[in-house]
Enzyme design. Structure first.
Site, short mmCIF file in Angstrom:
data_model
loop_
_atom_site.label_atom_id
_atom_site.label_comp_id
_atom_site.label_asym_id
_atom_site.label_seq_id
_atom_site.Cartn_x
_atom_site.Cartn_y
_atom_site.Cartn_z
CE LYS A 34 -20.30 -30.75 -61.48
NZ LYS A 34 -19.34 -31.10 -60.21
CG ASP A 61 -19.69 -34.61 -60.09
OD1 ASP A 61 -19.28 -35.89 -60.17
OD2 ASP A 61 -18.87 -33.60 -60.48
CE LYS A 63 -15.87 -36.65 -60.82
NZ LYS A 63 -16.41 -35.41 -60.06
CG ASP A 66 -16.71 -47.85 -50.51
OD1 ASP A 66 -16.33 -49.11 -50.10
OD2 ASP A 66 -16.64 -47.00 -49.81
CB THR A 125 -12.37 -33.97 -68.14
OG1 THR A 125 -12.85 -33.37 -66.91
CG2 THR A 125 -13.47 -34.38 -68.83
NE ARG A 217 -12.30 -24.54 -62.75
CZ ARG A 217 -11.15 -25.30 -62.59
NH1 ARG A 217 -10.22 -25.11 -61.94
NH2 ARG A 217 -11.36 -26.67 -63.16
O1 C5P Z 1 -14.69 -25.30 -63.47
P1 C5P Z 1 -15.01 -26.53 -64.30
O2 C5P Z 1 -15.73 -26.29 -65.61
O3 C5P Z 1 -13.44 -27.21 -65.00
O4 C5P Z 1 -15.60 -27.42 -63.62
C1 C5P Z 1 -15.90 -28.99 -63.98
C2 C5P Z 1 -16.69 -29.62 -63.00
O5 C5P Z 1 -17.00 -30.88 -63.43
C3 C5P Z 1 -16.02 -29.73 -61.57
O6 C5P Z 1 -17.14 -29.63 -60.56
C4 C5P Z 1 -15.62 -31.35 -61.45
O7 C5P Z 1 -15.49 -31.72 -60.40
C5 C5P Z 1 -16.49 -31.79 -62.47
N1 C5P Z 1 -15.88 -32.95 -63.33
C6 C5P Z 1 -15.09 -33.11 -64.00
N2 C5P Z 1 -14.42 -34.22 -64.66
C7 C5P Z 1 -15.12 -35.07 -64.55
C8 C5P Z 1 -16.56 -35.42 -63.83
C9 C5P Z 1 -16.69 -34.25 -63.00
O8 C5P Z 1 -14.39 -31.88 -64.04
N3 C5P Z 1 -14.76 -36.37 -65.10
#
Ligand code: C5P
Length: 239
Positions: A34, A61, A63, A66, A125, A217
């Protein structure tokens, strides 16, 4: 270990060199990487090209949110880069999502390109019920809002949504089993929650119906990222 079919690794790093270093190190475990706002803002299409060169698929990703014409043009631009999947915000509305989908489908047919999956972000989330109500001003429940936005994405012809595993059962019930659910905010029991709110373990999310999991992470901050992927894979295999 075979490459994971469900786990998408978020390359949340500040530059191209870093991203490629990770892809080269973990490319034997991961098929889909991603690329998000941070990396794309610095590295742009070059990072997509480099990942494709290595045989990986890309979930872009960005998002998009617009006016319909702008989002449709951006969708066409990333479809031409050959990404496997990209996303838009469902709160951009039906016209925005539909125009984007229709124009991407047209260009892919005309130019003989593989059509990317287009999915919609429902509610991030990282957002809680309280914030949705007190800051954003949505008066109904978070679940009702996610249900509504998922239905709108389906009606627009999109392939699925990005959503927390906590809403997966409800979304599949409302939009059907084929409607894809991509679940970020994955936190194995051994990982820190960071800034995420509506988290689930990988096993819980897949059991609930997530088709793909996005981990960032929990893998990248682990002292042994390959081991972290293996542990996640073990947890979800055979579900
Ligand atoms: O580090 P972590 O597992 O929390 O990363 C989640 C990834 O998913 C990040 O790149 C974040 O931008 C992405 N994301 C998210 N929630 C969403 C859409 C994408 O956390 N609704």
């Amino acid at each position: 270990m075979q490459k994971s079919k469900k786990l998408i690794l978020a390359l949340d790093v500040p530059d191209l060199d870093h991203a490629i270093e990770i892809a080269d190190k973990l490319g034997g475990y991961i098929d889909i990487f991603k690329v998000g706002l941070e990396l794309y803002s610095v590295a742009g299409p070059a990072v997509v090209k480099e990942l494709h060169k290595r045989g990986h698929r890309v979930f872009l990703d960005l998002k998009f949110h617009d006016i319909p014409t702008t989002v449709a043009r951006a969708g066409v631009a990333v479809a031409r880069q050959g990404v496997f999947m990209f996303n838009v915000h469902a709160s951009g509305g039906l016209d925005m999502m539909k125009k984007c989908r229709d124009e991407v489908v047209n260009v892919c047919l005309k130019e003989n390109l593989a059509r990317p999956r287009i999915i919609a972000v429902t509610v991030l989330t990282s957002m809680s019920q309280d914030v949705l109500k007190s800051e954003i001003g949505i008066q109904h429940s978070l679940n009702t809002h996610v249900r509504h936005l998922s239905g709108l994405a389906l009606k627009s012809g999109l392939d699925g949504v990005v959503a927390s595993g906590r809403e997966a059962v409800m979304i599949k019930g409302h939009c059907g089993d084929k409607f894809l659910i991509v679940t970020p905010g994955i936190r194995p029991s051994w990982a820190a929650p960071d800034d995420q709110n509506r988290t689930m373990t990988p096993k819980e999310a897949v059991r609930a119906g997530a088709d793909y999991l996005v981990a960032g992470r929990a893998v990248l901050n682990h002292p042994d990222p390959a081991k972290a992927i293996e542990r996640i894979e073990q947890e979800i295999s055979g579900i």
